[in-house]
Design a protein around this motif. Structure first.
Motif, PDB file in Angstrom:
ATOM      1  N   ASP A  25       0.880  -1.170   0.000  1.00  0.00           N
ATOM      2  CA  ASP A  25       0.000   0.000   0.000  1.00  0.00           C
ATOM      3  C   ASP A  25       0.917   1.219   0.000  1.00  0.00           C
ATOM      4  OD1 ASP A  25      -1.796   1.981   0.200  1.00  0.00           O
ATOM      5  OD2 ASP A  25      -2.799   1.251   2.011  1.00  0.00           O
ATOM      6  N   ALA A  26       0.964   1.922  -1.109  1.00  0.00           N
ATOM      7  CA  ALA A  26       1.909   3.038  -1.272  1.00  0.00           C
ATOM      8  C   ALA A  26       1.472   4.296  -0.545  1.00  0.00           C
ATOM      9  CB  ALA A  26       2.115   3.322  -2.763  1.00  0.00           C
ATOM     10  N   THR A  27       0.221   4.346  -0.098  1.00  0.00           N
ATOM     11  CA  THR A  27      -0.320   5.532   0.601  1.00  0.00           C
ATOM     12  C   THR A  27      -1.325   5.043   1.657  1.00  0.00           C
ATOM     13  OG1 THR A  27      -1.975   5.679  -1.171  1.00  0.00           O
ATOM     14  CG2 THR A  27      -0.110   7.172  -1.346  1.00  0.00           C
ATOM     15  N   CYS A  28      -0.842   4.772   2.863  1.00  0.00           N
ATOM     16  CA  CYS A  28      -1.715   4.135   3.877  1.00  0.00           C
ATOM     17  C   CYS A  28      -2.898   4.999   4.307  1.00  0.00           C
ATOM     18  CB  CYS A  28      -0.907   3.812   5.121  1.00  0.00           C
ATOM     19  SG  CYS A  28       0.270   2.496   4.859  1.00  0.00           S
ATOM     20  N   GLY A  29      -2.672   6.297   4.479  1.00  0.00           N
ATOM     21  CA  GLY A  29      -3.770   7.183   4.897  1.00  0.00           C
ATOM     22  C   GLY A  29      -4.444   6.678   6.161  1.00  0.00           C
ATOM     23  N   ASN A  30      -5.748   6.485   6.105  1.00  0.00           N
ATOM     24  CA  ASN A  30      -6.467   6.012   7.288  1.00  0.00           C
ATOM     25  C   ASN A  30      -6.469   4.490   7.426  1.00  0.00           C
ATOM     26  OD1 ASN A  30      -7.259   8.448   8.536  1.00  0.00           O
ATOM     27  ND2 ASN A  30      -8.758   8.769   6.908  1.00  0.00           N
ATOM     28  N   GLY A  31      -5.788   3.815   6.532  1.00  0.00           N
ATOM     29  CA  GLY A  31      -5.582   2.376   6.696  1.00  0.00           C
ATOM     30  C   GLY A  31      -6.620   1.474   6.052  1.00  0.00           C
ATOM     31  N   HIS A  32      -7.623   2.047   5.391  1.00  0.00           N
ATOM     32  CA  HIS A  32      -8.671   1.193   4.808  1.00  0.00           C
ATOM     33  C   HIS A  32      -8.093   0.262   3.742  1.00  0.00           C
ATOM     34  CE1 HIS A  32     -11.679   3.559   6.856  1.00  0.00           C
ATOM     35  NE2 HIS A  32     -11.118   4.644   6.364  1.00  0.00           N
ATOM     36  N   ASP A  33      -7.252   0.829   2.868  1.00  0.00           N
ATOM     37  CA  ASP A  33      -6.691   0.000   1.787  1.00  0.00           C
ATOM     38  C   ASP A  33      -5.676  -1.005   2.342  1.00  0.00           C
ATOM     39  OD1 ASP A  33      -8.154   1.315  -0.239  1.00  0.00           O
ATOM     40  OD2 ASP A  33      -6.647   2.909  -0.360  1.00  0.00           O
ATOM     41  N   THR A  34      -4.924  -0.603   3.359  1.00  0.00           N
ATOM     42  CA  THR A  34      -3.932  -1.531   3.929  1.00  0.00           C
ATOM     43  C   THR A  34      -4.651  -2.738   4.539  1.00  0.00           C
ATOM     44  OG1 THR A  34      -2.725   0.452   4.597  1.00  0.00           O
ATOM     45  CG2 THR A  34      -1.831  -1.643   5.316  1.00  0.00           C
ATOM     46  N   PHE A  48       3.264   2.373   3.196  1.00  0.00           N
ATOM     47  CA  PHE A  48       4.044   3.616   3.297  1.00  0.00           C
ATOM     48  C   PHE A  48       3.125   4.802   3.542  1.00  0.00           C
ATOM     49  CE2 PHE A  48       6.586   0.756   0.793  1.00  0.00           C
ATOM     50  CZ  PHE A  48       7.896   1.035   1.165  1.00  0.00           C
ATOM     51  N   ASP A  49       3.602   5.742   4.352  1.00  0.00           N
ATOM     52  CA  ASP A  49       2.974   7.061   4.406  1.00  0.00           C
ATOM     53  C   ASP A  49       3.978   8.035   5.015  1.00  0.00           C
ATOM     54  OD1 ASP A  49      -0.290   7.905   4.127  1.00  0.00           O
ATOM     55  OD2 ASP A  49       1.052   9.394   5.027  1.00  0.00           O
ATOM     56  N   VAL A  50       3.869   9.291   4.615  1.00  0.00           N
ATOM     57  CA  VAL A  50       4.786  10.312   5.132  1.00  0.00           C
ATOM     58  C   VAL A  50       4.291  10.905   6.453  1.00  0.00           C
ATOM     59  CG1 VAL A  50       5.784  10.972   2.906  1.00  0.00           C
ATOM     60  CG2 VAL A  50       3.672  12.061   3.661  1.00  0.00           C
ATOM     61  N   GLN A  51       3.056  10.606   6.847  1.00  0.00           N
ATOM     62  CA  GLN A  51       2.496  11.212   8.065  1.00  0.00           C
ATOM     63  C   GLN A  51       2.426  10.183   9.190  1.00  0.00           C
ATOM     64  OE1 GLN A  51      -0.712  14.149   7.868  1.00  0.00           O
ATOM     65  NE2 GLN A  51      -1.100  13.402   5.778  1.00  0.00           N
ATOM     66  N   SER A  52       2.928  10.578  10.364  1.00  0.00           N
ATOM     67  CA  SER A  52       2.865   9.626  11.475  1.00  0.00           C
ATOM     68  C   SER A  52       1.416   9.358  11.879  1.00  0.00           C
ATOM     69  CB  SER A  52       3.707  10.089  12.658  1.00  0.00           C
ATOM     70  OG  SER A  52       3.336  11.372  13.006  1.00  0.00           O
ATOM     71  N   GLY A  76       8.289   8.164   2.430  1.00  0.00           N
ATOM     72  CA  GLY A  76       7.623   8.353   1.146  1.00  0.00           C
ATOM     73  C   GLY A  76       7.714   7.105   0.277  1.00  0.00           C
ATOM     74  N   HIS A  77       6.678   6.897  -0.520  1.00  0.00           N
ATOM     75  CA  HIS A  77       6.672   5.712  -1.385  1.00  0.00           C
ATOM     76  C   HIS A  77       7.769   5.753  -2.446  1.00  0.00           C
ATOM     77  CE1 HIS A  77       3.015   8.081  -3.168  1.00  0.00           C
ATOM     78  NE2 HIS A  77       4.143   8.664  -3.483  1.00  0.00           N
ATOM     79  N   GLU A  78       8.332   6.951  -2.667  1.00  0.00           N
ATOM     80  CA  GLU A  78       9.421   7.058  -3.643  1.00  0.00           C
ATOM     81  C   GLU A  78      10.698   6.383  -3.143  1.00  0.00           C
ATOM     82  OE1 GLU A  78       7.833   9.448  -2.134  1.00  0.00           O
ATOM     83  OE2 GLU A  78       9.211  10.872  -1.198  1.00  0.00           O
ATOM     84  N   THR A  79      10.661   5.899  -1.875  1.00  0.00           N
ATOM     85  CA  THR A  79      11.818   5.158  -1.335  1.00  0.00           C
ATOM     86  C   THR A  79      11.527   3.655  -1.290  1.00  0.00           C
ATOM     87  OG1 THR A  79      11.071   5.312   0.969  1.00  0.00           O
ATOM     88  CG2 THR A  79      12.417   7.142   0.147  1.00  0.00           C
ATOM     89  N   ASN A  94      -3.355   5.320  -3.630  1.00  0.00           N
ATOM     90  CA  ASN A  94      -4.551   6.149  -3.502  1.00  0.00           C
ATOM     91  C   ASN A  94      -4.002   7.548  -3.214  1.00  0.00           C
ATOM     92  OD1 ASN A  94      -6.958   7.374  -2.792  1.00  0.00           O
ATOM     93  ND2 ASN A  94      -7.652   5.702  -1.476  1.00  0.00           N
ATOM     94  N   LEU A  95      -3.796   8.318  -4.276  1.00  0.00           N
ATOM     95  CA  LEU A  95      -3.019   9.556  -4.177  1.00  0.00           C
ATOM     96  C   LEU A  95      -3.822  10.652  -3.470  1.00  0.00           C
ATOM     97  CD1 LEU A  95      -1.439   9.467  -7.772  1.00  0.00           C
ATOM     98  CD2 LEU A  95      -0.410   8.709  -5.619  1.00  0.00           C
ATOM     99  N   GLY A  96      -3.181  11.814  -3.317  1.00  0.00           N
ATOM    100  CA  GLY A  96      -3.892  12.945  -2.727  1.00  0.00           C
ATOM    101  C   GLY A  96      -3.534  13.157  -1.269  1.00  0.00           C
TER     102      GLY A  96
END
Ligand SMILES: C[S@@+](CC[C@H](N)C(=O)[O-])C[C@H]1O[C@@H](n2cnc3c(N)ncnc32)[C@H](O)[C@@H]1O
Length: 185
Positions: A25-34, A48-52, A76-79, A94-96
């Motif tokens: 999951d390249a953008t965990c956000g609130n974790g729904h997709d993970t 991955f996510d850039v926000q703790s 960041g997912h770029e790593t 799931n960008l944005g």
């Protein structure tokens, strides 16, 4: 159906008759997709996510669901290639920005393209990348255009790309791209 559910449906359908062992999951956000991916994946998921705050929210959802085979990475997912050194079957983007949070912390065209390039290098043949873009905000519009140009560079002998959006789309409607890596690649 919400477009996030269309992405889930595409993944569920694709892996109905083939193994899904490793996913990202390249953008965990609130974790729904993970949580969704972890529920389908037999061996390991990287998130991955850039926000703790996003990493913490995802951690809590995974714990509540009793899903333990996930490695969450606050970066960041770029790593992603620094953390993953083996082929994977499915990668979700799931960008944005995180809903109801700081809208200035959003994915951006340059790092998303770097991450997408790495994703194509990591993906097994027969694998799938889902890529949800939000052109309804400024950075998202730039990012969506960059993503669309990049998609046009993919070799159609090796990649099949489908796209999904609202039935009566506006310029601001989210667009889901599903990239299938063909088995002969
Ligand atoms: C739309 S949200 C993701 C929603 C999430 N998949 C879910 O199920 O709730 C986008 C996320 O991307 C994160 N983000 C922004 N830049 C990033 C980057 N370079 N690498 C990884 N995540 C990033 C944001 O912090 C935000 O949490």
């Amino acid at each position: 159906m919400a477009i996030t559910h269309v992405a889930h449906k595409a993944i569920r359908t694709h892996f109905q008759h083939r193994p899904l062992e490793y996913a990202v999951d390249a953008t965990c956000g609130n974790g729904h997709d993970t949580v969704f991916l972890a529920g389908l994946t037999s061996k390991r998921v990287w998130g991955f996510d850039v926000q703790s705050a996003a990493i913490k929210a995802t951690e809590a959802k995974l714990a509540a669901a009793g899903l333990e085979h996930v490695r969450l990475i606050h970066a960041g997912h770029e790593t992603m290639r620094q953390y993953i050194d083996q082929p994977v079957d499915c990668i979700m983007f799931n960008l944005g920005y995180l809903p109801r949070s700081d809208k200035t912390i959003t994915t951006d065209a340059d790092s998303s393209l770097l991450a997408l390039k790495q994703a194509t290098e990591l993906l097994n043949s027969g694998g799938l990348i889902s890529l949800l873009c939000y052109p309804g905000h400024d950075a998202g519009a730039i990012e969506t255009r960059a993503v669309q140009s990049w998609l046009n560079t993919l070799d159609p002998q090796h990649w099949q790309v489908t796209h999904h959006t609202a039935r009566e789309p506006k310029p601001s409607s989210p667009i889901l791209f599903v990239l299938y890596r063909l088995t002969n690649s």
